[in-house]
Write a protein that holds these residues in place. Structure first.
Motif, PDB file in Angstrom:
ATOM      1  N   LEU A  21      -7.375   0.492  -3.762  1.00 51.50           N
ATOM      2  CA  LEU A  21      -6.803   1.574  -3.675  1.00 51.50           C
ATOM      3  C   LEU A  21      -7.431   2.113  -5.133  1.00 51.50           C
ATOM      4  O   LEU A  21      -7.815   0.977  -6.026  1.00 51.50           O
ATOM      5  N   THR A  22      -7.412   3.407  -5.421  1.00 53.42           N
ATOM      6  CA  THR A  22      -7.985   4.101  -6.163  1.00 53.42           C
ATOM      7  C   THR A  22      -7.009   5.133  -7.216  1.00 53.42           C
ATOM      8  O   THR A  22      -6.365   5.407  -6.996  1.00 53.42           O
ATOM      9  N   TYR A  23      -6.979   5.052  -8.509  1.00 57.70           N
ATOM     10  CA  TYR A  23      -6.391   5.811  -9.282  1.00 57.70           C
ATOM     11  C   TYR A  23      -7.480   6.578 -10.585  1.00 57.70           C
ATOM     12  O   TYR A  23      -7.504   5.040 -11.309  1.00 57.70           O
ATOM     13  N   LEU A  34       2.803   1.626  -3.429  1.00 60.67           N
ATOM     14  CA  LEU A  34       1.494   1.965  -4.549  1.00 60.67           C
ATOM     15  C   LEU A  34       1.208   3.369  -4.322  1.00 60.67           C
ATOM     16  O   LEU A  34       0.761   4.533  -5.800  1.00 60.67           O
ATOM     17  N   THR A  35       0.751   3.539  -3.348  1.00 63.93           N
ATOM     18  CA  THR A  35       0.582   5.059  -2.761  1.00 63.93           C
ATOM     19  C   THR A  35       1.455   6.301  -3.225  1.00 63.93           C
ATOM     20  O   THR A  35       1.152   6.842  -3.909  1.00 63.93           O
ATOM     21  N   GLU A  36       3.046   6.370  -2.142  1.00 63.96           N
ATOM     22  CA  GLU A  36       3.869   6.713  -2.742  1.00 63.96           C
ATOM     23  C   GLU A  36       4.665   6.514  -4.280  1.00 63.96           C
ATOM     24  O   GLU A  36       4.733   7.897  -4.450  1.00 63.96           O
ATOM     25  N   GLY A  81       1.494   6.590  -7.091  1.00 68.21           N
ATOM     26  CA  GLY A  81       0.470   7.288  -7.062  1.00 68.21           C
ATOM     27  C   GLY A  81      -0.603   7.145  -7.000  1.00 68.21           C
ATOM     28  O   GLY A  81      -2.584   8.011  -6.913  1.00 68.21           O
ATOM     29  N   PHE A  82      -1.495   5.715  -6.436  1.00 72.65           N
ATOM     30  CA  PHE A  82      -2.918   5.731  -6.375  1.00 72.65           C
ATOM     31  C   PHE A  82      -2.837   6.783  -4.330  1.00 72.65           C
ATOM     32  O   PHE A  82      -1.871   6.579  -3.781  1.00 72.65           O
ATOM     33  N   THR A  83      -4.852   5.817  -4.638  1.00 71.96           N
ATOM     34  CA  THR A  83      -5.124   6.773  -2.510  1.00 71.96           C
ATOM     35  C   THR A  83      -6.125   5.445  -2.318  1.00 71.96           C
ATOM     36  O   THR A  83      -6.497   4.547  -3.090  1.00 71.96           O
ATOM     37  N   ALA A  84      -5.643   5.330  -1.118  1.00 70.59           N
ATOM     38  CA  ALA A  84      -6.483   4.271  -0.370  1.00 70.59           C
ATOM     39  C   ALA A  84      -7.691   4.858   0.220  1.00 70.59           C
ATOM     40  O   ALA A  84      -7.284   6.108   0.667  1.00 70.59           O
ATOM     41  N   ILE A 128       0.872  -0.938   0.128  1.00 75.75           N
ATOM     42  CA  ILE A 128      -0.369   0.215  -0.442  1.00 75.75           C
ATOM     43  C   ILE A 128       0.740   1.269   0.004  1.00 75.75           C
ATOM     44  O   ILE A 128       0.815   1.670  -0.771  1.00 75.75           O
TER      45      ILE A 128
END
Length: 138
Positions: free
Chosen positions: A52-54, A28-30, A33-36, A25
């Motif tokens: 996780l969204t993109y 993927l976010t850092e 650029g995904f958002t949890a 997580i």
């Protein structure tokens, strides 16, 4: 006839299991650029389910080794590959590289008009990012 759910969200959602879902997580976010959007943990810190969204897409993930039918079906599964549409491939690539992500292919112009790059996450899954938008009519 296309299937619809009426929710307006994605109708196909890749689902991955990681040995260290918390680290996945974070990466993927850092780096990507995904958002949890949601993270559900057990009392022991085990990630039971995360979303996780993109853009208008989503991946779901959790910690490998669980007891459910999906975890059992995925036991010993190999790496997963997925493609994510991004607007600025070069900026996205720079961000991933700055976070130490293994780059498998640098940003490359493709014959079919897309610009893509490919990376591997910390647990071996292959992520492709590019400007080609399947089904966008062009």
């Amino acid at each position: 006839m296309a299937a619809t759910t009426g929710t307006g969200g994605p109708t196909v959602v890749p689902t991955l299991l990681y040995r260290d879902a918390k680290a996945a997580i974070a990466q993927l976010t850092e780096a990507f650029g995904f958002t949890a959007a949601a993270v559900y943990e057990g009392e022991d810190g085990y990630v039971q389910h995360a979303e996780l969204t993109y853009g208008n897409g989503m991946v779901m993930l959790g910690t490998a080794g669980g007891e459910g039918a999906f975890a059992k079906a995925m036991a010993g599964a190999g790496p997963f590959g997925t493609y994510v549409v991004v607007d600025d491939v070069d900026a996205h690539h720079r961000r991933a590289a700055e976070h130490g992500v293994e780059i498998l292919m640098p940003p490359t112009d493709q014959e079919y008009g897309s610009r893509d790059y490919m990376a591997r996450d910390a647990e071996g899954n292959v992520w492709s990012f590019g400007t080609y938008a399947p089904g966008a009519g062009g």
